[in-house]
Design an enzyme around this catalytic site. Sequence first.
Site, mmCIF file in Angstrom:
data_model
loop_
_atom_site.group_PDB
_atom_site.id
_atom_site.type_symbol
_atom_site.label_atom_id
_atom_site.label_comp_id
_atom_site.label_asym_id
_atom_site.label_seq_id
_atom_site.Cartn_x
_atom_site.Cartn_y
_atom_site.Cartn_z
ATOM 1 N N ASP A 78 23.468 28.329 21.223
ATOM 2 C CA ASP A 78 22.683 29.377 21.970
ATOM 3 C C ASP A 78 22.497 30.468 20.699
ATOM 4 O O ASP A 78 23.705 30.892 20.186
ATOM 5 C CB ASP A 78 23.461 30.157 22.970
ATOM 6 C CG ASP A 78 23.486 29.457 24.147
ATOM 7 O OD1 ASP A 78 22.154 29.196 24.693
ATOM 8 O OD2 ASP A 78 24.404 28.842 24.734
ATOM 9 N N ASP A 89 26.826 26.358 15.992
ATOM 10 C CA ASP A 89 26.683 26.704 17.479
ATOM 11 C C ASP A 89 25.327 26.571 17.594
ATOM 12 O O ASP A 89 24.153 26.324 17.329
ATOM 13 C CB ASP A 89 26.946 28.540 17.222
ATOM 14 C CG ASP A 89 26.664 29.144 18.542
ATOM 15 O OD1 ASP A 89 27.085 28.647 19.621
ATOM 16 O OD2 ASP A 89 26.076 30.295 18.477
HETATM 17 MG MG LIG Z 1 25.532 31.666 20.017
#
Ligand SMILES: [Mg+2]
Length: 279
Positions: free
Chosen positions: A17, A15
């Site tokens: 963010d 991922d």
């Molecule tokens: Mg995230």
Amino acid sequence: MSGPGADNRPVVCCDLDGVVWRGETPIEGAAAGVEQLRGAGLRVAFLTNNSSGRVRDNLERLAAAGVTASPDDLVTSAQAAAALLAAEYPSGRAAPDTRVLACAGPGVVEALLGHGFEPVESSTSELPATAVVVGWHRTFDFERLRRAADGVRSGARFVATNLDPTYPGTDGLLPGAGALVAAVATAGGRRPEVAGKPEPAMAALVRARYENPVVMIGDRPSTDGAFAVALGVPFALVLSGVAGTAGEEPVPDPPPAFVARDLGELAPKLAGAFGRASQ
Ligand SMILES: [Mg+2]
């Protein structure tokens, strides 16, 4: 884009963010963590539910955070949303003049164009949109809400890039795409199909792109953890985003297979478990 077979390295799905950056700020140690994974013979694929940026925007942000990556290393919920709509067409490309109302950022517009759709900002009875795609964008306002809800109410297919309620900004949590989608769903009177993590459209895209995913790294158990389950791989939770320190989501009990403060601390564990030395 390369399909399965082009590269058979084990793939670490990661991922962005809350893992590589928080808002505009790179997370310390993340770039070194990616290097360590690559050095152990692993491929790193970046999977983001943030649909607002174009591919090159994401690659530039990665470069600014000290991570080199190519378009093949990135999968976004914008791409998943466009692929979900394009699956209606045998060729994977929309028929000419297929209008899709994009209540979303440039990443969604780019992904729609990539599948032959015509992205538009509003629809009318003369020029209806076949679908409405809602994704995170900062210029969301009452007028955009009105147009998207009109499209949904008039029967267009309704697709949300993702339902994350918030995402981690530099100084705290920002409203996420899920908050915008909720407004459109309420005014439009219908619930959306969802494309991003942890939904099947994103999982299908990841499986089509990468032959051998081995682990999913993320900061949000409700999306990244659920997506690990969807991919059938272990979940590696970092506490540099919405879980743990920020406290929005608790660390699951029992905890996932791997838990670390951040990607820098996690990387040696994953290199040991899945890297060349472990084979
Ligand atoms: Mg995230």
